[in-house]
Design a protein around this motif. Sequence first.
Motif, PDB file in Angstrom:
ATOM      1  N   LEU A  12       0.851  -1.186   0.000  1.00 57.93           N
ATOM      2  CA  LEU A  12       0.000   0.000   0.000  1.00 57.93           C
ATOM      3  C   LEU A  12       0.889   1.239   0.000  1.00 57.93           C
ATOM      4  N   VAL A  13       0.992   1.878  -1.147  1.00 54.10           N
ATOM      5  CA  VAL A  13       1.904   3.015  -1.298  1.00 54.10           C
ATOM      6  C   VAL A  13       1.452   4.196  -0.455  1.00 54.10           C
ATOM      7  N   ILE A  14       0.129   4.416  -0.396  1.00 51.83           N
ATOM      8  CA  ILE A  14      -0.413   5.567   0.322  1.00 51.83           C
ATOM      9  C   ILE A  14      -1.396   5.065   1.380  1.00 51.83           C
ATOM     10  N   PRO A  15      -1.120   5.300   2.666  1.00 57.37           N
ATOM     11  CA  PRO A  15      -2.057   4.873   3.708  1.00 57.37           C
ATOM     12  C   PRO A  15      -3.419   5.540   3.505  1.00 57.37           C
ATOM     13  N   CYS A  16      -4.481   4.733   3.494  1.00 59.98           N
ATOM     14  CA  CYS A  16      -5.813   5.269   3.249  1.00 59.98           C
ATOM     15  C   CYS A  16      -6.839   4.247   3.700  1.00 59.98           C
ATOM     16  N   ARG A  17      -8.118   4.617   3.609  1.00 58.85           N
ATOM     17  CA  ARG A  17      -9.185   3.689   3.990  1.00 58.85           C
ATOM     18  C   ARG A  17      -9.794   2.997   2.767  1.00 58.85           C
ATOM     19  N   TYR A  18      -9.803   3.697   1.616  1.00 58.38           N
ATOM     20  CA  TYR A  18     -10.418   3.147   0.405  1.00 58.38           C
ATOM     21  C   TYR A  18      -9.510   3.384  -0.807  1.00 58.38           C
ATOM     22  N   ILE A  19      -9.650   2.487  -1.787  1.00 52.61           N
ATOM     23  CA  ILE A  19      -8.983   2.658  -3.072  1.00 52.61           C
ATOM     24  C   ILE A  19      -9.997   2.335  -4.167  1.00 52.61           C
ATOM     25  N   ALA A  20     -10.133   3.227  -5.147  1.00 52.91           N
ATOM     26  CA  ALA A  20     -11.021   2.947  -6.281  1.00 52.91           C
ATOM     27  C   ALA A  20     -10.490   1.737  -7.032  1.00 52.91           C
ATOM     28  N   ASP A  21     -11.400   0.850  -7.455  1.00 54.37           N
ATOM     29  CA  ASP A  21     -10.934  -0.403  -8.061  1.00 54.37           C
ATOM     30  C   ASP A  21     -10.741  -0.311  -9.578  1.00 54.37           C
ATOM     31  N   VAL A  22     -10.707   0.895 -10.127  1.00 51.45           N
ATOM     32  CA  VAL A  22     -10.376   1.076 -11.548  1.00 51.45           C
ATOM     33  C   VAL A  22      -9.223   2.064 -11.675  1.00 51.45           C
ATOM     34  N   ASN A  76      -0.753   7.919  -8.991  1.00 47.76           N
ATOM     35  CA  ASN A  76      -0.422   6.633  -9.636  1.00 47.76           C
ATOM     36  C   ASN A  76      -1.629   6.026 -10.342  1.00 47.76           C
ATOM     37  N   ASP A  77      -2.410   6.870 -11.015  1.00 47.57           N
ATOM     38  CA  ASP A  77      -3.571   6.438 -11.801  1.00 47.57           C
ATOM     39  C   ASP A  77      -4.691   5.851 -10.953  1.00 47.57           C
ATOM     40  N   ARG A  78      -4.686   6.146  -9.669  1.00 54.72           N
ATOM     41  CA  ARG A  78      -5.731   5.646  -8.779  1.00 54.72           C
ATOM     42  C   ARG A  78      -6.293   6.793  -7.933  1.00 54.72           C
ATOM     43  N   ILE A  79      -7.527   6.569  -7.446  1.00 51.29           N
ATOM     44  CA  ILE A  79      -8.110   7.481  -6.474  1.00 51.29           C
ATOM     45  C   ILE A  79      -8.044   6.807  -5.105  1.00 51.29           C
ATOM     46  N   TYR A  80      -7.354   7.456  -4.159  1.00 53.21           N
ATOM     47  CA  TYR A  80      -7.263   6.990  -2.784  1.00 53.21           C
ATOM     48  C   TYR A  80      -8.157   7.888  -1.929  1.00 53.21           C
ATOM     49  N   LEU A  81      -8.828   7.288  -0.942  1.00 50.78           N
ATOM     50  CA  LEU A  81      -9.743   8.068  -0.114  1.00 50.78           C
ATOM     51  C   LEU A  81      -9.584   7.710   1.351  1.00 50.78           C
ATOM     52  N   ASP A  82      -9.924   8.679   2.200  1.00 54.76           N
ATOM     53  CA  ASP A  82      -9.967   8.422   3.631  1.00 54.76           C
ATOM     54  C   ASP A  82     -11.154   9.161   4.205  1.00 54.76           C
ATOM     55  N   LEU A 135     -18.518   4.040   2.722  1.00 48.05           N
ATOM     56  CA  LEU A 135     -18.337   4.518   1.348  1.00 48.05           C
ATOM     57  C   LEU A 135     -18.180   3.307   0.441  1.00 48.05           C
ATOM     58  N   GLU A 136     -19.003   3.240  -0.611  1.00 47.18           N
ATOM     59  CA  GLU A 136     -18.952   2.070  -1.489  1.00 47.18           C
ATOM     60  C   GLU A 136     -18.737   2.436  -2.952  1.00 47.18           C
ATOM     61  N   TYR A 137     -19.327   3.561  -3.401  1.00 46.04           N
ATOM     62  CA  TYR A 137     -19.203   3.979  -4.795  1.00 46.04           C
ATOM     63  C   TYR A 137     -18.894   5.475  -4.860  1.00 46.04           C
ATOM     64  N   ILE A 138     -18.146   5.855  -5.890  1.00 48.92           N
ATOM     65  CA  ILE A 138     -17.842   7.269  -6.124  1.00 48.92           C
ATOM     66  C   ILE A 138     -18.034   7.590  -7.602  1.00 48.92           C
ATOM     67  N   ASN A 139     -18.156   8.871  -7.895  1.00 44.86           N
ATOM     68  CA  ASN A 139     -18.215   9.373  -9.266  1.00 44.86           C
ATOM     69  C   ASN A 139     -17.012  10.279  -9.484  1.00 44.86           C
ATOM     70  N   ILE A 140     -16.386  10.167 -10.643  1.00 45.86           N
ATOM     71  CA  ILE A 140     -15.149  10.904 -10.928  1.00 45.86           C
ATOM     72  C   ILE A 140     -15.310  11.650 -12.238  1.00 45.86           C
ATOM     73  N   SER A 141     -14.973  12.939 -12.235  1.00 40.62           N
ATOM     74  CA  SER A 141     -15.007  13.757 -13.458  1.00 40.62           C
ATOM     75  C   SER A 141     -13.577  14.080 -13.859  1.00 40.62           C
ATOM     76  N   ILE A 142     -13.240  13.799 -15.128  1.00 36.01           N
ATOM     77  CA  ILE A 142     -11.869  13.993 -15.590  1.00 36.01           C
ATOM     78  C   ILE A 142     -11.855  14.569 -17.004  1.00 36.01           C
ATOM     79  N   ILE A 143     -10.669  15.020 -17.427  1.00 35.23           N
ATOM     80  CA  ILE A 143     -10.423  15.385 -18.824  1.00 35.23           C
ATOM     81  C   ILE A 143      -9.383  14.402 -19.349  1.00 35.23           C
ATOM     82  N   PRO A 144      -9.812  13.356 -20.056  1.00 37.15           N
ATOM     83  CA  PRO A 144      -8.875  12.329 -20.511  1.00 37.15           C
ATOM     84  C   PRO A 144      -8.144  12.735 -21.785  1.00 37.15           C
ATOM     85  N   GLU A 145      -6.952  12.213 -21.960  1.00 35.96           N
ATOM     86  CA  GLU A 145      -6.229  12.441 -23.209  1.00 35.96           C
ATOM     87  C   GLU A 145      -6.952  11.782 -24.377  1.00 35.96           C
ATOM     88  N   ASP A 146      -7.379  10.561 -24.174  1.00 34.00           N
ATOM     89  CA  ASP A 146      -8.104   9.820 -25.204  1.00 34.00           C
ATOM     90  C   ASP A 146      -9.531   9.613 -24.713  1.00 34.00           C
TER      91      ASP A 146
END
Length: 222
Positions: free
Chosen positions: A81-91, A143-149, A154-165
């Motif tokens: 676990l690179v960053i201590p946290c309570r949750y990690i997005a699974d995508v 590192n291409d992940r969302i970490y949360l504390d 907390l079970e689901y989140i929504n993420i808004s981004i500007i992707p390259e592709d």
Amino acid sequence: MKTLNTLNSLIDDILLIIRDCNISASESINRTQVEKWIHHYRTKLIKEELDRDGIINPAYVQHLDNVHVDEVDTTTTDPNLVIPCRYIADVEIPRTIKTNNSNGVLSVTDSYGNEIQMTSVVRLPRQRYRKYTCNDYLALFKNDRIYLDGPGDLEYINISIIPEDPSTIGDCDFADKAYPMPAYKIDTLKKLIFETELNIMTRMPSDDVNNTKNDLENIPAK
């Protein structure tokens, strides 16, 4: 009826001009190559615009909804676990367009639409020990992940981004629907491809004024 600038129509337009210009290497230029150029110069134009104006056009934003988060066992120390946290997005988050003021992740919300504050790698591990704000959720993009504390449940989140592709977002397929870019930027996108990749000089009006307006909208159609 207004014609949509789909990815297929953009590729077709560019390939047609390439063929008409009798470029010697045109036979080796395929649809996959043109699509890569379109995504690349879209990224370039968006980054330049955001660095210059700092205003995000909604056409650039895409959403990852109902992303499941995995709860981390906080009672043990996981060496992986690179960053201590309570949750990690699974995508994994697709590559985003990073600017002077943004890492490309614009917002994170819970399943009810409540915004989760973005934070730093230093602050996130300390969140659970804070006296007054330990019940607030915090999110970190690393590192291409969302970490949360924060607290439990907390079970689901929504993420808004500007992707390259833009095609890397879920099942988004822009082959036959509007490509995520303002219509008035499409000619500039094509112009960059023709002149930079193919050395075809084009003649078209340009929006050179350093402002946030579309100065091409009032040009009459021929």
